[in-house]
Structure formats: C-alpha cells, structure tokens
Design a protein around this motif. Structure first.
Motif, PDB file in Angstrom:
ATOM      1  N   ARG A  84     -32.256   5.907 -34.196  1.00 21.85           N
ATOM      2  CA  ARG A  84     -33.478   5.115 -34.097  1.00 21.85           C
ATOM      3  C   ARG A  84     -34.502   5.931 -33.326  1.00 21.85           C
ATOM      4  N   LEU A  85     -35.733   5.914 -33.809  1.00 15.94           N
ATOM      5  CA  LEU A  85     -36.800   6.708 -33.215  1.00 15.94           C
ATOM      6  C   LEU A  85     -37.845   5.805 -32.577  1.00 15.94           C
ATOM      7  N   LEU A  86     -38.278   6.205 -31.389  1.00 20.38           N
ATOM      8  CA  LEU A  86     -39.307   5.481 -30.647  1.00 20.38           C
ATOM      9  C   LEU A  86     -40.465   6.429 -30.364  1.00 20.38           C
ATOM     10  N   HIS A  87     -41.675   5.929 -30.538  1.00 18.09           N
ATOM     11  CA  HIS A  87     -42.849   6.727 -30.192  1.00 18.09           C
ATOM     12  C   HIS A  87     -42.962   6.789 -28.676  1.00 18.09           C
ATOM     13  N   ARG A  88     -42.984   7.991 -28.159  1.00 21.54           N
ATOM     14  CA  ARG A  88     -43.044   8.185 -26.712  1.00 21.54           C
ATOM     15  C   ARG A  88     -44.181   7.416 -26.070  1.00 21.54           C
ATOM     16  N   ASP A  89     -45.386   7.546 -26.637  1.00 15.91           N
ATOM     17  CA  ASP A  89     -46.570   6.988 -25.993  1.00 15.91           C
ATOM     18  C   ASP A  89     -46.592   5.466 -25.976  1.00 15.91           C
ATOM     19  N   GLU A  90     -45.784   4.845 -26.808  1.00 18.41           N
ATOM     20  CA  GLU A  90     -45.673   3.375 -26.819  1.00 18.41           C
ATOM     21  C   GLU A  90     -44.471   2.898 -26.001  1.00 18.41           C
ATOM     22  N   ASN A  91     -43.700   3.836 -25.464  1.00 20.50           N
ATOM     23  CA  ASN A  91     -42.454   3.491 -24.766  1.00 20.50           C
ATOM     24  C   ASN A  91     -42.291   4.313 -23.491  1.00 20.50           C
ATOM     25  N   GLU A  93     -42.038   3.387 -20.461  1.00 18.88           N
ATOM     26  CA  GLU A  93     -41.035   2.868 -19.518  1.00 18.88           C
ATOM     27  C   GLU A  93     -39.697   3.589 -19.726  1.00 18.88           C
ATOM     28  N   LEU A  94     -39.311   3.796 -20.975  1.00 13.71           N
ATOM     29  CA  LEU A  94     -38.086   4.540 -21.255  1.00 13.71           C
ATOM     30  C   LEU A  94     -38.310   6.033 -21.038  1.00 13.71           C
ATOM     31  N   MET A  95     -39.415   6.556 -21.533  1.00 11.37           N
ATOM     32  CA  MET A  95     -39.704   7.991 -21.399  1.00 11.37           C
ATOM     33  C   MET A  95     -39.644   8.424 -19.947  1.00 11.37           C
ATOM     34  N   ASP A  96     -40.182   7.626 -19.059  1.00  7.50           N
ATOM     35  CA  ASP A  96     -40.252   8.017 -17.656  1.00  7.50           C
ATOM     36  C   ASP A  96     -38.879   8.052 -16.978  1.00  7.50           C
ATOM     37  N   GLN A  97     -37.860   7.597 -17.663  1.00  8.42           N
ATOM     38  CA  GLN A  97     -36.489   7.734 -17.160  1.00  8.42           C
ATOM     39  C   GLN A  97     -35.864   9.065 -17.608  1.00  8.42           C
ATOM     40  N   TYR A  98     -36.558   9.797 -18.490  1.00  5.55           N
ATOM     41  CA  TYR A  98     -36.023  11.032 -19.061  1.00  5.55           C
ATOM     42  C   TYR A  98     -37.033  12.173 -18.970  1.00  5.55           C
ATOM     43  N   LEU A  99     -37.706  12.278 -17.845  1.00  4.83           N
ATOM     44  CA  LEU A  99     -38.705  13.324 -17.655  1.00  4.83           C
ATOM     45  C   LEU A  99     -38.041  14.702 -17.578  1.00  4.83           C
ATOM     46  N   ASN A 101     -37.737  18.189 -15.980  1.00  2.00           N
ATOM     47  CA  ASN A 101     -37.994  18.709 -14.629  1.00  2.00           C
ATOM     48  C   ASN A 101     -38.549  17.642 -13.693  1.00  2.00           C
ATOM     49  N   GLY A 102     -38.272  16.381 -14.011  1.00  5.30           N
ATOM     50  CA  GLY A 102     -38.693  15.290 -13.149  1.00  5.30           C
ATOM     51  C   GLY A 102     -40.167  14.963 -13.204  1.00  5.30           C
ATOM     52  N   THR A 103     -40.932  15.662 -14.043  1.00  5.64           N
ATOM     53  CA  THR A 103     -42.380  15.460 -14.050  1.00  5.64           C
ATOM     54  C   THR A 103     -43.012  15.354 -15.441  1.00  5.64           C
ATOM     55  N   SER A 104     -42.401  15.971 -16.436  1.00 10.28           N
ATOM     56  CA  SER A 104     -43.050  16.130 -17.737  1.00 10.28           C
ATOM     57  C   SER A 104     -42.483  15.167 -18.789  1.00 10.28           C
ATOM     58  N   ARG A 105     -43.369  14.553 -19.530  1.00  4.76           N
ATOM     59  CA  ARG A 105     -42.980  13.672 -20.636  1.00  4.76           C
ATOM     60  C   ARG A 105     -42.778  14.480 -21.915  1.00  4.76           C
ATOM     61  N   ALA A 106     -42.098  15.594 -21.799  1.00  2.00           N
ATOM     62  CA  ALA A 106     -41.848  16.494 -22.927  1.00  2.00           C
ATOM     63  C   ALA A 106     -40.898  15.829 -23.920  1.00  2.00           C
ATOM     64  N   ILE A 107     -41.169  16.052 -25.196  1.00  2.00           N
ATOM     65  CA  ILE A 107     -40.373  15.470 -26.276  1.00  2.00           C
ATOM     66  C   ILE A 107     -40.041  16.543 -27.292  1.00  2.00           C
ATOM     67  N   VAL A 122     -27.578  13.418 -23.111  1.00  2.00           N
ATOM     68  CA  VAL A 122     -29.032  13.512 -23.320  1.00  2.00           C
ATOM     69  C   VAL A 122     -29.347  14.958 -23.667  1.00  2.00           C
ATOM     70  N   TRP A 123     -30.203  15.147 -24.660  1.00  2.00           N
ATOM     71  CA  TRP A 123     -30.634  16.495 -25.050  1.00  2.00           C
ATOM     72  C   TRP A 123     -32.141  16.496 -25.221  1.00  2.00           C
ATOM     73  N   GLY A 124     -32.757  17.617 -24.880  1.00  2.00           N
ATOM     74  CA  GLY A 124     -34.172  17.824 -25.168  1.00  2.00           C
ATOM     75  C   GLY A 124     -34.907  18.342 -23.949  1.00  2.00           C
ATOM     76  N   PRO A 125     -36.108  18.753 -24.171  1.00  2.00           N
ATOM     77  CA  PRO A 125     -36.881  18.770 -25.408  1.00  2.00           C
ATOM     78  C   PRO A 125     -36.715  20.042 -26.250  1.00  2.00           C
ATOM     79  N   ARG A 126     -36.101  21.091 -25.650  1.00  2.00           N
ATOM     80  CA  ARG A 126     -35.957  22.346 -26.394  1.00  2.00           C
ATOM     81  C   ARG A 126     -34.611  22.993 -26.101  1.00  2.00           C
ATOM     82  N   ALA A 127     -34.138  23.756 -27.074  1.00  2.00           N
ATOM     83  CA  ALA A 127     -32.986  24.633 -26.842  1.00  2.00           C
ATOM     84  C   ALA A 127     -33.424  25.715 -25.848  1.00  2.00           C
TER      85      ALA A 127
END
Length: 187
Positions: A84-91, A93-99, A101-107, A122-127
C-alpha cells in the motif's frame, strides 16, 4: 494511528500508478525491465512464510521513488506481499516517524509489517551505493547562493533521473539493499 490503520489507508500499486502525473513512464519502464534473479528462491519463500506487507511513503515527483518502488513491486509480486502506498505530503504524521538522519523527510520509505501490523523492517530512501553516487553528483554543484546553482541542480536531477531509468546496475544495487534489509530480519 497504528501501522495496520496506515496500511489500510494506502493506495494499491494499481491505484497509485494510475494516478501518477510525474515519472509514470519511467516507473513503468523500470517495472517492465527489472527482473528478479532465479537465485532468490530462498528469500522469496521466507517472505511468503513471513506473510509480511509493506507500507510505502512516496510521491510521484520523486526520482528515487521512480526507481525504488518498481523494484519493491517486483519483489512483492514474487513473494505475494501486499503493498500500500501513501503520499508523503498527505501523511506527515507517519513520515515524521521515519525521518532520514532524524531530520529529512526523504522518500521513498518502505515499512515492512507483519499480519498484526507490527513493524518488521524499514528501508529507504536509497541504497548505500546510490547514496554515494548522489553525494558525488551534489559535491560538484556550486554553492546554493551561486547564480548557477539552480541551473546546475536541474541538470544534475535530469542526469540522475536518466541514470535511474536506464542503468540496470543501479537497479541491482537497490535490489541488493532491499534484500539485505529484509534478510536481516527473516534469517
């Protein structure tokens, strides 16, 4: 909201791809041309046994998502894993639990959950190898306040997007990285 609720809120891959306005053709190109190696039977079997699902935080304008999401979708299809896919900018609250380096909303961020909705990996945002390549590209940019920064930054993004779309070694790096993250939890 628990992860099970976030999962239920997400779009199916078909819904997400149908609604894409950017990078749709590139994502579909990678999805069509990326193939799992036959050596992955053990991992795929373990994934099927584990009955994991995955929540993907993403946006269709993101070049990293354009290359990473179809590789995940290929793996998920082989392992019969629900996505299931969620748009980061609409979610956020969840995104901010998976920053990152603790700061970036990278996807994208891939949150693997079990059938009870508990986080498993958890994996991401890059290899890592892709991150190194991006870091090298960025190091060649002029400072942000330089008059050429915007143009050079756009050129870099275009070059990176083309590399993501066509360089199958990048696809393999992403694949290896996702496999490693999952295998650490499955074995």
């Amino acid at each position: 909201m628990n992860l099970q609720e976030w999962f239920e809120k997400g779009l199916t891959p078909e819904e997400y791809i149908h609604d894409m306005s950017e990078h749709k053709e590139d994502l579909l190109h990678v999805l069509k041309n990326f193939h799992l190696s036959g050596e992955e039977v053990s991992l795929i079997d373990k994934l099927k046994e584990a009955n994991w699902r995955v929540i993907v935080l993403t946006e269709d304008w993101c070049g990293d998502a354009m290359v990473n999401v179809p590789i995940l979708l290929a793996m998920a299809k082989a392992a019969e894993m629900d996505v299931r896919l969620l748009h980061r900018d609409e979610n956020l609250e969840l995104m901010d639990q998976y920053l990152t380096n603790g700061t970036s909303r990278a996807i994208p961020i891939f949150i693997f959950i079990d059938k009870e909705g508990r986080e498993q990996a958890v994996w991401g945002p890059r290899a890592p190898a892709v991150q190194e390549m991006v870091t090298n590209y960025r190091s060649s940019l002029p400072p942000r306040d330089h008059e050429e920064f915007e143009g050079k930054s756009r050129e870099m993004i275009e070059k990176l997007t083309e590399t993501y779309r066509t360089d199958e070694s990048i696809w393999q790096e992403v694949y290896r990285s996702i496999k490693t993250t999952m295998a650490e939890r499955l074995y």
